[in-house]
Design a protein around this motif. Structure first.
Motif, PDB file in Angstrom:
ATOM      1  N   GLY A 121       0.437  -0.989  -0.045  1.00 12.12           N
ATOM      2  CA  GLY A 121       0.055   0.053  -0.221  1.00 12.12           C
ATOM      3  C   GLY A 121       0.470   1.371   0.778  1.00 12.12           C
ATOM      4  O   GLY A 121       1.766   1.297  -0.670  1.00 12.12           O
ATOM      5  N   GLU A 122       0.009   2.317   0.270  1.00 14.13           N
ATOM      6  CA  GLU A 122       1.301   3.215   0.466  1.00 14.13           C
ATOM      7  C   GLU A 122       2.266   3.553   1.510  1.00 14.13           C
ATOM      8  O   GLU A 122       3.445   4.370   1.161  1.00 14.13           O
ATOM      9  CB  GLU A 122       0.037   4.629   1.122  1.00 14.13           C
ATOM     10  CG  GLU A 122      -1.115   5.409   0.375  1.00 14.13           C
ATOM     11  CD  GLU A 122      -1.652   6.167   0.751  1.00 14.13           C
ATOM     12  OE1 GLU A 122      -2.105   6.775   2.441  1.00 14.13           O
ATOM     13  OE2 GLU A 122      -2.770   6.783  -0.262  1.00 14.13           O
ATOM     14  N   ARG A 123       2.751   2.555   2.091  1.00 13.04           N
ATOM     15  CA  ARG A 123       3.789   2.932   3.302  1.00 13.04           C
ATOM     16  C   ARG A 123       5.474   2.340   2.496  1.00 13.04           C
ATOM     17  O   ARG A 123       6.333   2.817   2.503  1.00 13.04           O
ATOM     18  CB  ARG A 123       3.790   1.531   3.888  1.00 13.04           C
ATOM     19  CG  ARG A 123       4.847   1.394   5.356  1.00 13.04           C
ATOM     20  CD  ARG A 123       4.603   0.107   6.300  1.00 13.04           C
ATOM     21  NE  ARG A 123       5.640   0.353   7.309  1.00 13.04           N
ATOM     22  CZ  ARG A 123       6.729  -0.465   6.957  1.00 13.04           C
ATOM     23  NH1 ARG A 123       7.479  -1.062   6.242  1.00 13.04           N
ATOM     24  NH2 ARG A 123       7.203   0.020   8.211  1.00 13.04           N
ATOM     25  N   LEU A 147       6.268   9.808  12.493  1.00 17.46           N
ATOM     26  CA  LEU A 147       5.704  10.398  11.911  1.00 17.46           C
ATOM     27  C   LEU A 147       4.939  10.082  10.215  1.00 17.46           C
ATOM     28  O   LEU A 147       4.581   9.197   9.773  1.00 17.46           O
ATOM     29  CB  LEU A 147       4.931  11.519  12.316  1.00 17.46           C
ATOM     30  CG  LEU A 147       4.131  11.857  13.058  1.00 17.46           C
ATOM     31  CD1 LEU A 147       3.859  13.215  13.506  1.00 17.46           C
ATOM     32  CD2 LEU A 147       2.703  11.589  13.765  1.00 17.46           C
ATOM     33  N   ALA A 148       6.674  10.202   9.685  1.00 19.76           N
ATOM     34  CA  ALA A 148       6.155  10.436   8.091  1.00 19.76           C
ATOM     35  C   ALA A 148       7.284  10.390   7.853  1.00 19.76           C
ATOM     36  O   ALA A 148       8.931  10.603   8.226  1.00 19.76           O
ATOM     37  CB  ALA A 148       5.287  11.449   7.773  1.00 19.76           C
ATOM     38  N   VAL A 179       3.269   7.953   5.775  1.00 20.50           N
ATOM     39  CA  VAL A 179       2.907   8.138   6.481  1.00 20.50           C
ATOM     40  C   VAL A 179       2.891   6.689   7.760  1.00 20.50           C
ATOM     41  O   VAL A 179       2.312   6.175   7.582  1.00 20.50           O
ATOM     42  CB  VAL A 179       1.794   8.930   6.751  1.00 20.50           C
ATOM     43  CG1 VAL A 179       1.125   9.561   8.082  1.00 20.50           C
ATOM     44  CG2 VAL A 179       1.832  10.037   5.981  1.00 20.50           C
ATOM     45  N   GLN A 180       3.220   7.300   8.746  1.00 23.46           N
ATOM     46  CA  GLN A 180       3.250   5.956   9.805  1.00 23.46           C
ATOM     47  C   GLN A 180       2.191   6.337  11.146  1.00 23.46           C
ATOM     48  O   GLN A 180       2.803   7.215  11.965  1.00 23.46           O
ATOM     49  CB  GLN A 180       4.491   5.121  10.052  1.00 23.46           C
ATOM     50  CG  GLN A 180       4.471   4.525  11.144  1.00 23.46           C
ATOM     51  CD  GLN A 180       5.549   3.699  11.752  1.00 23.46           C
ATOM     52  OE1 GLN A 180       5.421   2.569  11.342  1.00 23.46           O
ATOM     53  NE2 GLN A 180       6.159   4.652  12.588  1.00 23.46           N
ATOM     54  N   LEU A 181       0.904   6.344  11.316  1.00 28.22           N
ATOM     55  CA  LEU A 181       0.058   6.975  12.093  1.00 28.22           C
ATOM     56  C   LEU A 181      -0.071   5.619  13.720  1.00 28.22           C
ATOM     57  O   LEU A 181      -0.421   4.895  12.985  1.00 28.22           O
ATOM     58  CB  LEU A 181      -1.139   7.554  11.881  1.00 28.22           C
ATOM     59  CG  LEU A 181      -1.542   8.308  11.146  1.00 28.22           C
ATOM     60  CD1 LEU A 181      -2.031   9.047  10.746  1.00 28.22           C
ATOM     61  CD2 LEU A 181      -0.384   9.845  11.575  1.00 28.22           C
ATOM     62  N   THR A 222      -3.768  11.805   8.389  1.00 30.68           N
ATOM     63  CA  THR A 222      -2.761  11.109   7.394  1.00 30.68           C
ATOM     64  C   THR A 222      -2.858  12.289   6.947  1.00 30.68           C
ATOM     65  O   THR A 222      -1.465  12.493   5.827  1.00 30.68           O
ATOM     66  CB  THR A 222      -3.723  10.039   6.713  1.00 30.68           C
ATOM     67  OG1 THR A 222      -3.552   8.882   7.701  1.00 30.68           O
ATOM     68  CG2 THR A 222      -2.537   9.605   5.517  1.00 30.68           C
ATOM     69  N   PRO A 223      -4.002  13.608   5.875  1.00 31.50           N
ATOM     70  CA  PRO A 223      -3.362  14.882   4.817  1.00 31.50           C
ATOM     71  C   PRO A 223      -2.347  15.298   5.397  1.00 31.50           C
ATOM     72  O   PRO A 223      -1.932  16.204   4.723  1.00 31.50           O
ATOM     73  CB  PRO A 223      -5.340  14.797   4.558  1.00 31.50           C
ATOM     74  CG  PRO A 223      -6.051  13.242   5.054  1.00 31.50           C
ATOM     75  CD  PRO A 223      -5.134  13.167   6.063  1.00 31.50           C
TER      76      PRO A 223
END
Length: 428
Positions: free
Chosen positions: A281-283, A296-297, A312-314, A327-328
């Motif tokens: 995914g977006e990772r 965080l990112a 982004v890692q929340l 995330t945005p």
């Protein structure tokens, strides 16, 4: 203020007569009188030997002008934002929009303005790509800003690389690429030799073609820097939802032959491998890469290959002591920190937001860097929402966002450890 905060409108006019060709962006378009005024003030300055490149409005908006080859004028109008950072973003936007117009129509079509009405109709074929650049629909893709190819690092790169090389060769091409979630997962050597701007725009074009819902397509493209007047064929095939493969080729093979014979031959055995890539995914990073919970990112750029990975890692680990960021908002802060570093401290292989005709005069980046007795390699920024750290080596640039609770003295250690972990696990 002409527009609402956060909105951007793009205007395209003929450079010689100021005839509007199109406008894109912003739900409330600017009145024709304002468009005429923006063109008129630029022409007035040019007639008196003054190059007007940007200005700031009383309401905090920003206007940026750029003329390409004395043929087309692009104007970007923004409703608000930090003055310096916003100008950098808008200058990059104008450069990308011009190159996207060349990519779709070819340079000759834009320079030979014999029939303006016909050009207006032809430019409609560029709107999907221009909107992709203008609206930044795909969250987390930063190549439009960095001019580095957004990449995804798969867990089994050798298998995918072999398939891409074989597929391109069978299609009589040396230019092949596999996209996963809009990011490049594997590409041939010649694909990586394309200009970084071309790689970024081709990636954006493939995303728009994929979003159209078609399983395959045959699309003519011009390479803005490598082949602005001679078209190539871009063949794109959807392997799985979210996974596309494409090649740049000549007259052969036909779309039907490539789809019926080549796609199944090279990609059917790799369906499970592709699915494992889609799970990332977006990772953008495989599960073998450990990221500290206080990160965080991040944005990591390989300066030699002009590739980048970002994520982004929340985490709820710091939820009790740190502000909760969406995330945005993390992506937005990451972009702002990248611009902050590149406009003040770090070097880059290309001058991305200074027009060629302005480079001889120097800019704020050059002036600021002249004040240093050395080239800065690291910098940090402490804010209420997060702490940020930038790290530059000969081969990489890392931009990291961390929770505010991370001690300032520990920022450097977190950054260097993160860079080491990613490189050792992936070879990026």
């Amino acid at each position: 203020m002409m527009l609402q905060d956060g909105s951007t409108q793009l205007l395209c006019l003929t450079a010689s007569s100021g005839v509007p060709l199109f406008t894109r962006g912003a739900s409330r378009q600017l009145p024709f009188s304002i468009i005429g005024s923006l063109n008129g003030v630029h022409m007035f300055g040019g007639g008196h030997g003054v190059l007007l490149s940007s200005c700031e409005t009383e309401g905090g908006g920003k206007v940026v002008w750029r003329v390409f080859h004395d043929s087309v004028m692009l104007i970007a109008v923004s409703g608000g934002g930090s003055s310096g950072e916003e100008e950098i973003r808008l200058q990059r936007l104008l450069e990308n929009v011009w190159n996207s117009m060349v990519l779709v129509l070819g340079q000759d079509e834009l320079l030979q303005l014999r029939n303006v009405e016909r050009l207006k109709r032809d430019l409609r074929s560029c709107f999907c790509l221009i909107d992709e650049l203008l609206e930044e629909k795909h969250q987390g893709l930063l190549g439009n800003l960095t001019h580095c190819a957004d990449s995804l690092l798969p867990p089994n790169p050798a298998v995918l690389q072999e398939a891409v090389d074989g597929f391109a060769q069978a299609a009589d091409s040396e230019f092949g690429c596999l996209f996963v979630h809009g990011r490049i997962a594997a590409a041939t050597e010649k694909w990586w030799r394309l200009a970084p701007q071309e790689v970024v725009l081709l990636s954006a074009l493939v995303r728009t073609l994929s979003a159209s819902g078609s399983a395959s397509c045959d699309h003519p493209v011009f390479l803005p820097l490598g082949s602005p007047t001679v078209a190539h064929r871009l063949l794109r095939f959807q392997l799985l939802p979210g996974a596309d493969v494409c090649v740049l080729c000549g007259p052969t093979p036909s779309l039907l032959r490539a789809e019926v014979q080549l796609v199944g031959q090279f990609w059917s055995p790799l369906v499970e491998t592709l699915r494992s890539c889609l799970l990332i995914g977006e990772r953008s990073l495989p599960g073998s890469v450990p990221l500290r919970p206080d990160v965080l990112a991040l944005l990591l750029i390989n300066r030699e290959t002009r590739r980048c990975v970002s994520c982004v890692q929340l985490s709820t680990h710091h939820a009790l002591t740190d502000p909760i960021l969406s995330t945005p908002r993390c992506w937005e802060l990451l972009k702002l920190f990248y611009i902050f570093c590149m406009s003040r401290y770090f070097t880059q292989e290309e001058t991305c937001w200074v027009a060629p005709e302005d480079r001889a005069q120097g800019g704020p980046t050059e002036e600021l860097q002249h004040g240093f007795s050395h080239q800065p390699q690291q910098c940090y920024l402490v804010a209420e929402e997060c702490k940020s750290y930038g790290l530059q080596t000969q081969q990489h640039q890392l931009f990291l966002l961390m929770f505010p609770s991370v001690p300032t003295f520990a920022l450097r250690k977190v950054a260097t450890q993160t860079l080491s972990d990613i490189i050792s696990a992936t070879g990026f």
